[in-house]
Design an enzyme around this catalytic site. Structure first.
Site, mmCIF file in Angstrom:
data_model
loop_
_atom_site.group_PDB
_atom_site.id
_atom_site.type_symbol
_atom_site.label_atom_id
_atom_site.label_comp_id
_atom_site.label_asym_id
_atom_site.label_seq_id
_atom_site.Cartn_x
_atom_site.Cartn_y
_atom_site.Cartn_z
ATOM 1 N N ALA A 92 -6.851 10.714 13.047
ATOM 2 C CA ALA A 92 -6.695 10.116 14.386
ATOM 3 C C ALA A 92 -6.713 8.598 14.326
ATOM 4 O O ALA A 92 -7.336 7.931 15.139
ATOM 5 C CB ALA A 92 -7.779 10.628 15.327
ATOM 6 N N SER A 97 0.838 -1.202 0.000
ATOM 7 C CA SER A 97 0.000 0.000 0.000
ATOM 8 C C SER A 97 0.869 1.247 0.000
ATOM 9 O O SER A 97 2.073 1.183 0.239
ATOM 10 C CB SER A 97 -0.887 -0.003 1.245
ATOM 11 O OG SER A 97 -0.078 -0.046 2.411
ATOM 12 N N HIS A 127 0.407 -15.778 38.751
ATOM 13 C CA HIS A 127 0.251 -14.605 39.613
ATOM 14 C C HIS A 127 1.623 -14.133 40.079
ATOM 15 O O HIS A 127 2.460 -14.968 40.428
ATOM 16 C CB HIS A 127 -0.610 -14.959 40.826
ATOM 17 C CG HIS A 127 -0.724 -13.838 41.800
ATOM 18 N ND1 HIS A 127 -1.557 -12.757 41.571
ATOM 19 C CD2 HIS A 127 -0.084 -13.593 42.977
ATOM 20 C CE1 HIS A 127 -1.446 -11.909 42.590
ATOM 21 N NE2 HIS A 127 -0.551 -12.395 43.457
ATOM 22 N N LEU A 154 -1.586 8.506 15.911
ATOM 23 C CA LEU A 154 -1.472 8.501 17.376
ATOM 24 C C LEU A 154 -0.100 7.969 17.820
ATOM 25 O O LEU A 154 0.471 8.460 18.805
ATOM 26 C CB LEU A 154 -2.594 7.658 18.000
ATOM 27 C CG LEU A 154 -4.022 8.151 17.719
ATOM 28 C CD1 LEU A 154 -5.038 7.288 18.457
ATOM 29 C CD2 LEU A 154 -4.200 9.617 18.104
ATOM 30 N N GLU A 155 0.425 6.999 17.081
ATOM 31 C CA GLU A 155 1.759 6.490 17.448
ATOM 32 C C GLU A 155 2.833 7.538 17.179
ATOM 33 O O GLU A 155 3.697 7.781 18.034
ATOM 34 C CB GLU A 155 2.065 5.201 16.666
ATOM 35 C CG GLU A 155 1.239 4.013 17.153
ATOM 36 C CD GLU A 155 1.566 2.695 16.456
ATOM 37 O OE1 GLU A 155 0.896 1.707 16.760
ATOM 38 O OE2 GLU A 155 2.490 2.649 15.614
ATOM 39 N N HIS A 157 0.835 -8.703 10.114
ATOM 40 C CA HIS A 157 0.617 -10.122 10.442
ATOM 41 C C HIS A 157 -0.487 -10.729 9.586
ATOM 42 O O HIS A 157 -0.488 -11.930 9.326
ATOM 43 C CB HIS A 157 0.336 -10.311 11.937
ATOM 44 C CG HIS A 157 -0.566 -9.283 12.531
ATOM 45 N ND1 HIS A 157 -0.135 -8.026 12.862
ATOM 46 C CD2 HIS A 157 -1.878 -9.309 12.826
ATOM 47 C CE1 HIS A 157 -1.156 -7.333 13.358
ATOM 48 N NE2 HIS A 157 -2.228 -8.096 13.333
HETATM 49 C C1 LIG Z 1 4.201 4.030 9.986
HETATM 50 C C2 LIG Z 1 3.585 2.671 9.858
HETATM 51 C C3 LIG Z 1 3.512 1.859 10.972
HETATM 52 C C4 LIG Z 1 2.959 0.592 10.885
HETATM 53 N N1 LIG Z 1 2.902 -0.182 12.007
HETATM 54 C C5 LIG Z 1 2.360 -1.414 11.942
HETATM 55 C C6 LIG Z 1 2.339 -2.252 13.083
HETATM 56 O O1 LIG Z 1 2.808 -1.883 14.163
HETATM 57 N N2 LIG Z 1 1.790 -3.485 12.959
HETATM 58 C C7 LIG Z 1 1.258 -3.930 11.779
HETATM 59 O O2 LIG Z 1 0.764 -5.052 11.732
HETATM 60 N N3 LIG Z 1 1.265 -3.151 10.676
HETATM 61 C C8 LIG Z 1 1.816 -1.917 10.729
HETATM 62 N N4 LIG Z 1 1.868 -1.154 9.593
HETATM 63 C C9 LIG Z 1 1.274 -1.686 8.352
HETATM 64 C C10 LIG Z 1 2.232 -2.676 7.668
HETATM 65 O O3 LIG Z 1 3.438 -2.015 7.389
HETATM 66 C C11 LIG Z 1 1.589 -3.220 6.402
HETATM 67 O O4 LIG Z 1 0.327 -3.763 6.696
HETATM 68 C C12 LIG Z 1 2.465 -4.302 5.778
HETATM 69 O O5 LIG Z 1 3.749 -3.807 5.477
HETATM 70 C C13 LIG Z 1 1.807 -4.850 4.514
HETATM 71 O O6 LIG Z 1 2.625 -5.821 3.974
HETATM 72 P P1 LIG Z 1 2.610 -6.133 2.401
HETATM 73 O O7 LIG Z 1 3.625 -7.207 2.203
HETATM 74 O O8 LIG Z 1 1.232 -6.344 1.935
HETATM 75 O O9 LIG Z 1 3.114 -4.780 1.695
HETATM 76 P P2 LIG Z 1 4.361 -3.844 1.919
HETATM 77 O O10 LIG Z 1 5.020 -4.046 3.214
HETATM 78 O O11 LIG Z 1 3.898 -2.476 1.584
HETATM 79 O O12 LIG Z 1 5.410 -4.342 0.830
HETATM 80 C C14 LIG Z 1 5.191 -4.178 -0.520
HETATM 81 C C15 LIG Z 1 6.530 -4.043 -1.209
HETATM 82 O O13 LIG Z 1 6.310 -4.138 -2.601
HETATM 83 C C16 LIG Z 1 7.222 -3.300 -3.264
HETATM 84 N N5 LIG Z 1 6.669 -3.033 -4.589
HETATM 85 C C17 LIG Z 1 5.511 -2.396 -4.893
HETATM 86 N N6 LIG Z 1 5.308 -2.419 -6.234
HETATM 87 C C18 LIG Z 1 6.370 -3.084 -6.753
HETATM 88 C C19 LIG Z 1 6.727 -3.449 -8.076
HETATM 89 N N7 LIG Z 1 5.944 -3.173 -9.119
HETATM 90 N N8 LIG Z 1 7.889 -4.108 -8.259
HETATM 91 C C20 LIG Z 1 8.690 -4.429 -7.212
HETATM 92 N N9 LIG Z 1 8.394 -4.124 -5.941
HETATM 93 C C21 LIG Z 1 7.242 -3.465 -5.729
HETATM 94 C C22 LIG Z 1 7.297 -2.081 -2.371
HETATM 95 O O14 LIG Z 1 8.520 -1.417 -2.580
HETATM 96 C C23 LIG Z 1 7.200 -2.699 -0.978
HETATM 97 O O15 LIG Z 1 8.483 -2.890 -0.427
HETATM 98 C C24 LIG Z 1 2.448 0.123 9.639
HETATM 99 C C25 LIG Z 1 2.532 0.933 8.508
HETATM 100 C C26 LIG Z 1 3.094 2.189 8.602
HETATM 101 C C27 LIG Z 1 3.183 3.038 7.374
#
Ligand SMILES: Cc1cc2nc3c(=O)[nH]c(=O)nc-3n(C[C@H](O)[C@H](O)[C@H](O)COP(=O)(O)OP(=O)(O)OC[C@H]3O[C@@H](n4cnc5c(N)ncnc54)[C@H](O)[C@@H]3O)c2cc1C
Length: 468
Positions: free
Chosen positions: A183, A147, A447, A188-189, A324
């Site tokens: 919010a 995303s 406990h 918030l974090e 996760h």
């Molecule tokens: C500030 C912040 C804090 C967060 N904290 C938490 C948390 O504490 N706990 C939690 O569960 N979630 C958290 N999240 C959400 C979490 O990061 C995402 O839900 C998770 O990373 C999604 O995983 P994903 O593998 O679907 O995608 P992503 O982690 O977004 O990985 C997708 C990857 O695909 C790559 N990509 C995209 N298009 C292409 C392409 N065409 N070719 C090659 N590579 C490509 C991108 O570069 C990216 O590295 C947080 C997000 C943010 C922004």
């Protein structure tokens, strides 16, 4: 001749890299295309990991500054070394990204360094970061492109004064006035991090509540607690313009329902109004992969798109945008490709907000149960009545268990309190196993520990708590 793989995963985040590892474990020949310079995706590079590293460090600073004196630990001259704090965060990120790279080598997964485009249902073309292109063939393709941030019209993010979460993780000075638009949990974090380090934090939110989707009673409590810290909330308010001038940013605010405008001046503004599925430049239209109404990739219960060889998982499909959830889908899609029949219980996916105290939940909220017409019983237990919480000096918050009124089956668990994010694992297991409140109540809890509050809340469902 192009290299031929069983699976090519596009995206090396928690969805993609876990899918790649599981597929390799199951004997498939796997490659993963990732355009960033490091593996791990949003989560490891600019999400979960760096934010939690800064939350941990800023919490230690806040503790040293004012929380330890009550324990008889006097510290004088507490000072902030932001450069070291940021360097530590970067080191933690590096350890994690290198960890994923090690796992790729261990599992013999090829990392195609560049940007992937689906040229045909069995072909991925990679524009290599080092220059040139490479075309590979795959029996199956898994889209795990994650995303990207949602932008607000007319508000340009420069990652210096008007920042996204990525810029907010990299500030080199503590802003005096830190304004967060939105919010949700990211706002918030990040507000907590900079507030603990000295910023005045104002959160502007369009809705008349914080953390939409969270159990409303828990959200009200979280708001009240955060207001006692560094937070001011402007709810039911929209930001209509942002102008950078001199060293600050002037925001124009209006009541969400319309009305008189006001101005709010900030040193740094964080735009944290949500994230959108990222499918840019993937070539989905040309290959005919259908999107859903939120512009995410449309999949069936087996993560299959409408094109037989193409699958999708993680933030790029529907469901909570959580690391996760993406990981579990990564495992599931690999097992499906291997002919297995995995199952994910979407009602048992926990969610955590890492504020102080933390907020964690799994299953249904009271609002959802009411809307669905489900009769439920509520069991609540406050941490003020938990011995360990008193020992720790962390008595804010409570555990709330929602159980089916007829069957006693646990339908939702909501915790606001220290370590809530760790404690929610017990509740997720209970939901996964279809436990009743009585099952939890009759499970012996050590406990003195904070999870005893979960047992007491389970007892409270049948109105038989012992310690209150
Ligand atoms: C500030 C912040 C804090 C967060 N904290 C938490 C948390 O504490 N706990 C939690 O569960 N979630 C958290 N999240 C959400 C979490 O990061 C995402 O839900 C998770 O990373 C999604 O995983 P994903 O593998 O679907 O995608 P992503 O982690 O977004 O990985 C997708 C990857 O695909 C790559 N990509 C995209 N298009 C292409 C392409 N065409 N070719 C090659 N590579 C490509 C991108 O570069 C990216 O590295 C947080 C997000 C943010 C922004």
């Amino acid at each position: 001749m192009p290299e031929i793989y069983d699976v090519v995963v596009i995206g090396g985040g928690p969805g993609g890299y876990v899918a790649a590892i599981r597929a390799a474990q199951l004997g498939m020949k796997v490659a993963c295309v990732e355009s960033r310079a490091a593996l791990g995706g949003t989560c490891v590079n600019v999400g979960c990991i760096p934010s939690k590293a800064l939350l941990q460090s800023s919490e230690k600073f806040a503790e040293a500054g004012h929380a330890l004196a009550a324990h008889g630990v006097k510290i004088e001259g507490v000072a902030l070394d932001l450069k070291t704090m940021q360097a530590r965060k970067d080191k933690v990120v590096g350890e994690n990204t290198r960890g994923v790279e090690f796992l790729f080598k261990k599992n013999k997964i090829g990392w195609l360094k560049g940007t992937g485009r689906i040229a045909a249902p069995d072909t991925v073309e990679v524009t290599l970061a080092a220059g040139g292109t490479e075309t590979v063939k795959a029996k199956s393709i898994v889209i795990a492109t994650g995303s990207d941030i949602v932008r607000l019209p007319g508000i340009e993010i420069d990652e210096k004064r008007i920042v996204s979460s990525t810029g907010a993780l990299m500030l080199t000075d503590v802003p005096k006035r830190f304004v967060v638009i939105g919010a949700g949990y990211i706002g918030l974090e990040m507000g907590s991090v900079w507030g603990r380090l000295g910023a005045e934090v104002t959160v502007v939110e369009f809705l008349d509540r914080i953390t939409p989707g969270m159990d409303a009673e828990v959200a009200r409590n979280l708001q009240r607690i955060l207001q006692k810290q560094c937070f001011t909330f402007k709810l039911g308010t929209k930001v209509t313009a942002a102008k950078s001038a001199g060293k600050g940013v002037t925001l124009t605010l209006e009541p969400a329902a319309g009305g008189a405008k006001e101005e709010l001046v900030a040193d740094v503004v964080l735009v944290a109004v949500g994230r959108r599925p990222y499918t840019d430049k993937l070539g989905l239209e040309a290959v005919g992969v259908a999107l859903d109404d939120k512009k995410g990739v449309k999949v069936d219960g087996q993560f299959r798109t409408n094109v037989a060889s193409i699958y999708a998982i993680g933030d790029v499909i529907a469901g909570p945008m959580l690391a996760h959830k993406a990981e579990d889908e990564g495992v599931a899609v690999a097992e499906i490709l291997a002919g297995q029949k995995p199952h994910i219980d979407y009602d048992a996916i926990p969610a955590v907000i890492y504020t102080a105290p933390e907020v964690a939940s799994v299953g249904k909220t009271e609002e959802e149960l009411k809307a669905a017409g489900v009769a439920y019983a509520v069991g609540k237990f406050p941490f003020t009545a938990n011995g360990r919480a008193r020992c720790n000096g962390e008595t804010e918050g409570f555990v709330k268990i929602l159980a089916d009124a007829k069957t006693d089956r646990v339908l939702g668990v909501h915790i606001i309190g220290a370590e809530a994010g760790t404690m929610i694992a017990e509740a997720a297991l209970a939901l996964e196993f279809g436990a009743s409140a009585e099952d939890i109540a009759r499970t012996c809890h050590a406990h003195p520990t904070l999870p005893e509050a979960i047992k007491e809340a389970a007892l409270a469902v049948a109105k038989r708590s012992i310690h209150i």
